[in-house]
Design a protein around this motif. Structure first.
Motif, PDB file in Angstrom:
ATOM      1  N   ALA A   1      42.279  45.381  47.634  1.00 34.26           N
ATOM      2  CA  ALA A   1      43.228  45.308  46.527  1.00 34.26           C
ATOM      3  C   ALA A   1      42.552  44.804  45.254  1.00 34.26           C
ATOM      4  N   TRP A   2      41.618  43.876  45.390  1.00 39.69           N
ATOM      5  CA  TRP A   2      40.925  43.301  44.230  1.00 39.69           C
ATOM      6  C   TRP A   2      40.197  44.380  43.427  1.00 39.69           C
TER       7      TRP A   2
ATOM      8  N   ASP B   1      42.572  35.093  38.397  1.00 33.69           N
ATOM      9  CA  ASP B   1      43.112  36.366  38.882  1.00 33.69           C
ATOM     10  C   ASP B   1      42.912  36.513  40.384  1.00 33.69           C
TER      11      ASP B   1
ATOM     12  N   LEU C   1      42.776  46.985  41.909  1.00 35.11           N
ATOM     13  CA  LEU C   1      43.605  46.481  40.809  1.00 35.11           C
ATOM     14  C   LEU C   1      42.816  46.325  39.519  1.00 35.11           C
ATOM     15  N   HIS C   2      41.556  45.883  39.618  1.00 34.59           N
ATOM     16  CA  HIS C   2      40.770  45.553  38.418  1.00 34.59           C
ATOM     17  C   HIS C   2      39.672  46.582  38.130  1.00 34.59           C
TER      18      HIS C   2
ATOM     19  N   LEU D   1      45.875  36.799  43.197  1.00 37.45           N
ATOM     20  CA  LEU D   1      46.002  37.960  44.070  1.00 37.45           C
ATOM     21  C   LEU D   1      45.967  37.543  45.533  1.00 37.45           C
TER      22      LEU D   1
END
Length: 501
Positions: free
Chosen positions: A441-442, A455, A445-446, A459
């Motif tokens: 996901a990290w 952040d 997302l970025h 998360l």
């Protein structure tokens, strides 16, 4: 490559792009107020990074760089260069500061008109004919030299190889090569054009878009498809061979090697597609348009994750004292950076642990899975040494500043194995399935952006459905290493006693 602690912001936040514009606008407004008088002396500026306070510049957001370099066939003679920067102002500016510290500036234009310029500290300070209002698109063209002979008492920039040049700009050295906004806060697209005498090969970040030959020289053009931090810029010029193969999903893989060492290096290079596939299982689809290794015939003492084309010193592969598993794990370290550090870049240099901790994590995990080197043994050794690392270099998320001109002081064990230890503790606390969801996901997302330690904590809390700030804060910012979940027997080494791995 071998911040001031802050509380996470409230969960309800403005979008990252908006937050970035607001911060840049506030900084630039302060700058423009200081420069209202045209006769005011030029001053060096910065974006206020705790570790590099004069790195980067406020007041504008770079969209793209066009870097044209002419190499004369010797790596001791300055290259002629033209750097063109397309940007948008985020505040009204009477002057524009660029980072540039090692070359001669011949001329500067702003939107096609000549502009006056001077220097202040390591900044090139440009005064356009008319003030630039907020929200204005601007094009800055700087004609300059790029000197491959390093300045005294300074590391980074051009690396002189046995047959040409390469780049190593991390963390604060891209502006020794070309004028730029030299902070990962301001990522941009790049077009790089290199002209060199016939017999040389030039390669840069991204994909080749054009090759032209004329008058005994060849000009190569490369473009990136994704934004890139200046510290990740790479240009290789030398008597090299470019090798092509195919990675997962048809990914173009190209390696750049000294022609005379091609045969010895091939057994290592052919491992890259499988390593990419392994990383994709852990972190998701490879984030860029190409990948490969640039093997430099130079003794650098480090490897470097330059975007799409990681820099390696030849001795890593040809020195028989290096075990095979070790070499392969270092290859994976630089590959992992393409996700962690390149696609997702640190918002500030205090967030460096997010780069190096993750790259070290996957390096160690690869060694465990492929070579039977237990991860928990490496982490136990890191735990024993962690208090000593924190004392010497600071906690992982608040590293001590390096001495001026000595960037290597930032790259200490506290942001490598010390930071990987934080990830191990987090996995122990939340469990393997949640940790693996967090990792994927990290980077999703970025992707193509920047992110902070806060952040990451937010998360992790969102993924697990629990507030992890209280757990992670001592691991990230504490002077002492907290107890390791699941391993009450792990103890820090006594002062002066070396940990055994």
């Amino acid at each position: 490559m071998l911040l001031t602690p802050h509380s996470p912001a409230p969960r309800a936040q403005a979008p990252r792009a908006r937050r970035r514009r607001v911060v840049a606008a506030l900084l630039a407004s302060a700058v423009s107020v200081c420069l209202v008088a045209a006769s005011a002396p030029a001053v060096p500026l910065g974006v206020g990074d705790r570790l590099f306070p004069y790195l980067g510049n406020p007041g504008y957001d770079v969209a793209s760089y066009d870097l044209a370099l002419t190499y004369r066939g010797t790596n001791t003679q300055p290259l002629q260069a033209v750097t063109t920067i397309d940007a948008r102002t985020t505040a009204g500016l009477d002057r524009v500061n660029l980072d540039f510290a090692h070359g001669t500036v011949h001329s500067v234009e702003v939107d096609g008109e000549p502009a006056s310029f001077g220097s202040a500290g390591e900044d090139l300070v440009i005064t356009p004919r008319k003030p630039l209002p907020e929200g204005r698109r601007m094009r800055i063209t700087v004609r300059h030299t790029s000197d491959p002979v390093p300045p005294k008492d300074r590391e980074g920039g051009w690396v002189r190889t046995a047959d040409g040049l390469a780049m190593a700009n991390q963390a604060d050295a891209a502006h020794l090569v070309f004028p730029c906004n030299d902070h990962p806060f301001d990522k941009a697209l790049f077009t790089i054009r290199v002209t060199a005498p016939d017999g040389h090969t030039a390669v840069a970040n991204g994909l080749a878009t054009d090759v032209r030959r004329a008058g005994g020289t060849t000009t190569w053009t490369y473009r990136t498809r994704h934004p890139m931090a200046t510290e990740l810029t790479q240009v290789s010029i030398g008597r090299s061979t470019v090798l092509h193969r195919t990675g997962p999903h048809g990914l173009p893989v190209r390696d750049v090697v000294p022609t005379g060492h091609r045969a010895a290096l091939e057994p290592w290079l052919e491992k890259t597609p499988d390593q990419i596939a392994w990383m994709e299982e852990k972190a998701g689809r490879y984030p860029f348009e190409t990948y490969g290794l640039l093997v430099a015939d130079a003794s650098t003492g480090f490897e470097l994750e330059t975007q799409t084309l990681s820099l390696f010193e030849r001795e890593l592969f040809t020195d028989p004292s290096h075990p095979r598993w070790y070499v392969e794990s270092i290859m994976v370290h630089e590959l992992a950076h393409q996700w962690f550090g390149n696609s997702v870049s640190p918002r500030t240099w205090s967030d460096l642990w997010l780069n190096e901790g993750h790259a070290t994590w996957y390096e160690a995990l690869y060694a465990e899975e492929k070579a039977g080197k237990p991860l928990h043994e490496r982490m136990r050794a890191a735990y024993a040494a962690s208090d000593r690392w924190r004392a010497a270099g600071g906690p992982p998320a608040a590293p001590k500043a390096p001495k001026p001109g000595q960037k290597i002081g930032l790259f200490r064990p506290n942001v490598y194995d010390g930071a990987a230890l934080v990830l191990y503790a987090l996995r122990q606390e939340i469990g393997r399935p949640a940790f693996e969801r967090l990792e994927r996901a990290w980077v999703a997302l970025h992707r193509d952006g920047t992110a902070t330690t806060g952040d990451f904590v937010r998360l992790a809390s969102d993924i697990t459905g629990r507030d992890l700030d209280g757990f992670l804060r001592p691991w990230l910012y504490g002077d002492k290493t907290p107890p390791m979940p699941g391993h009450p027997d792990w103890k820090p080494a006594a002062p002066g006693k070396a940990a055994v791995r």
